[in-house]
Scaffold this active site. Structure first.
Site, PDB file in Angstrom:
ATOM      1  N   LYS A  49      34.514 -10.189  68.863  1.00 14.79           N
ATOM      2  CA  LYS A  49      33.621  -9.454  69.759  1.00 14.79           C
ATOM      3  C   LYS A  49      32.891 -10.456  70.644  1.00 14.79           C
ATOM      4  CE  LYS A  49      29.623  -6.422  69.830  1.00 14.79           C
ATOM      5  NZ  LYS A  49      28.728  -5.584  69.037  1.00 14.79           N
ATOM      6  N   LYS A  59      37.313  -7.072  71.407  1.00 17.70           N
ATOM      7  CA  LYS A  59      36.376  -6.286  72.200  1.00 17.70           C
ATOM      8  C   LYS A  59      35.588  -7.183  73.127  1.00 17.70           C
ATOM      9  CE  LYS A  59      32.119  -3.841  71.614  1.00 17.70           C
ATOM     10  NZ  LYS A  59      30.995  -3.620  70.797  1.00 17.70           N
TER      11      LYS A  59
HETATM   12  C1  PBG Z   1      26.538  -2.879  68.713  1.00 13.37           C
HETATM   13  C2  PBG Z   1      27.688  -2.510  69.583  1.00 13.37           C
HETATM   14  C3  PBG Z   1      27.847  -2.706  70.953  1.00 13.37           C
HETATM   15  C4  PBG Z   1      29.033  -2.057  71.295  1.00 13.37           C
HETATM   16  C5  PBG Z   1      29.579  -1.545  70.121  1.00 13.37           C
HETATM   17  N1  PBG Z   1      28.743  -1.859  69.071  1.00 13.37           N
HETATM   18  C6  PBG Z   1      26.972  -3.290  71.982  1.00 13.37           C
HETATM   19  C7  PBG Z   1      26.501  -4.669  71.874  1.00 13.37           C
HETATM   20  O1  PBG Z   1      26.985  -5.490  71.109  1.00 13.37           O
HETATM   21  O2  PBG Z   1      25.540  -4.931  72.602  1.00 13.37           O
HETATM   22  C8  PBG Z   1      29.572  -1.937  72.686  1.00 13.37           C
HETATM   23  C9  PBG Z   1      30.510  -0.816  72.913  1.00 13.37           C
HETATM   24  C10 PBG Z   1      30.723  -0.457  74.332  1.00 13.37           C
HETATM   25  O3  PBG Z   1      30.200  -1.084  75.281  1.00 13.37           O
HETATM   26  O4  PBG Z   1      31.471   0.500  74.560  1.00 13.37           O
HETATM   27  N2  PBG Z   1      26.463  -4.153  68.271  1.00 13.37           N
END
Ligand code: PBG
Length: 331
Positions: free
Chosen positions: A196, A252
């Site tokens: 991520k 992601k």
């Molecule tokens: C929480 C999380 C996030 C997303 C999924 N879980 C945002 C972040 O890390 O700030 C993003 C998902 C999206 O933008 O569709 N940690």
């Protein structure tokens, strides 16, 4: 005699829709899709999300209609993002999240599959994904992992089929696996947000979940989310999560990181999920609103790219449309 030029043609395989369909090297199926769901404890009516047309934040009761609608159109696997009404910095109350899962399972049982996102960013006042030290300059890894493991246990007791940790602390997968196993939930899976990245493209999501970092200490998530400049870290973190017990690995954002999907796929036998995130989805939607792309075809093209790169699972805000769009896709 004049010599006729006969180039070697590849165009025979493009000659009509039948042969294009027949020779496609990628097949899409709605069966590999997961639909995200937002549920906010503080609202009494569903709320639109800025930048995400077609997506609403649900109440605990309207989420049941959203699930019913999804299941009817072929989307029966969901990723739940619960948003509690009360923000704190410690001693969090997870009862809203667990009550939503319980009611989904009471209503739909095994007809739907529910993964629950596991993170603290919608619970904390400062908006970070874990517990911070006093002056908010650092995320305290071990305390965060402890809280997340407890949270995960409550979610599976409530009926979650899968836990999806998105916080990016170290050691959480092993700790969560341990907690679930000790409770006897050894067949509940873990989908780790293993690669991520710290990204600009989470904007609409943070709006939906009220989860943007907002402290004078740590101003962004760069000390725990991955740097887009470092693919080795993405692969190493993913393989580390696999060793700790993750069943599904995730990349992601997705469309900007197909190189990561492809490389991870070569190095693991675990299924790889690609999360086409809110900002990526919003980018297509805003082009479509201006009539600069065909909405459906643009989403299908992204899904094709993710599948070609090696994604086994696609998380998309348009998952509920996947069956209809794929069925009538033009080759
Ligand atoms: C929480 C999380 C996030 C997303 C999924 N879980 C945002 C972040 O890390 O700030 C993003 C998902 C999206 O933008 O569709 N940690």
């Amino acid at each position: 005699m004049e010599k006729i030029f006969h180039p070697i043609t590849q165009r025979r395989l493009r000659a009509d829709a039948h042969i294009r369909e027949l020779t496609a090297s990628v097949r899409l199926s709605h069966k590999s899709f997961i639909q995200p769901l937002f549920v906010d404890e503080a609202i009494t009516e569903p709320r639109a999300v800025n930048g995400l047309p077609g997506v609403e934040v649900d109440t605990a009761s309207t989420v049941l209609d959203t699930i019913e609608g999804g299941a009817t159109s072929g989307a029966n696997k969901f990723l739940l993002f619960p948003v509690p009404s009360e923000k704190k910095d410690d001693n969090f109350d997870f009862s809203f999240a667990t009550s939503v899962i319980r009611s989904i399972k009471e209503n739909f049982g095994a007809d739907v599959w529910i993964a629950s996102d596991l993170c603290l960013c919608s619970y904390t006042m400062h908006g970070h994904c874990g517990i911070l030290n006093e002056d908010h300059s650092k995320l305290i890894n071990h305390k965060t992992v402890e809280v997340l493991s407890k949270y995960a246990s409550q979610l599976v007791i409530a009926g979650a089929d899968c836990i999806a940790p998105s916080d990016m602390t170290d050691g959480r997968i092993g700790a969560i696996r341990g907690s679930l196993d000790s409770l006897g939930f050894d067949t509940v899976s873990i989908m780790s947000y293993s690669a991520k990245f710290s990204s600009q493209f989470y904007g609409p999501f943070r709006d939906a979940c009220h989860s943007a970092p907002n402290t004078k200490g740590l101003r962004n998530r760069k000390t725990y989310q991955l740097s887009p400049l470092n693919i080795n870290d993405a692969i190493a973190s993913s393989l580390r999560d696999e060793r700790e017990g993750a069943d599904i690995l995730m990349v992601k954002p997705a469309a900007l990181y197909t190189d990561v999907i492809a490389r991870l796929k070569q190095q693991t036998l675990k299924p790889v999920a690609a999360y086409h995130v809110s900002g990526e989805y919003a980018a297509i939607e805003s082009l479509a609103e201006k009539d600069l792309v065909n909405r459906e075809a643009a989403h299908l093209e992204v899904w094709t790219a993710l599948t070609r790169a090696g994604a086994d699972i696609i998380i998309s805000y348009a998952a509920k449309n996947a069956k209809e769009w794929i069925d009538k896709m033009e080759y």
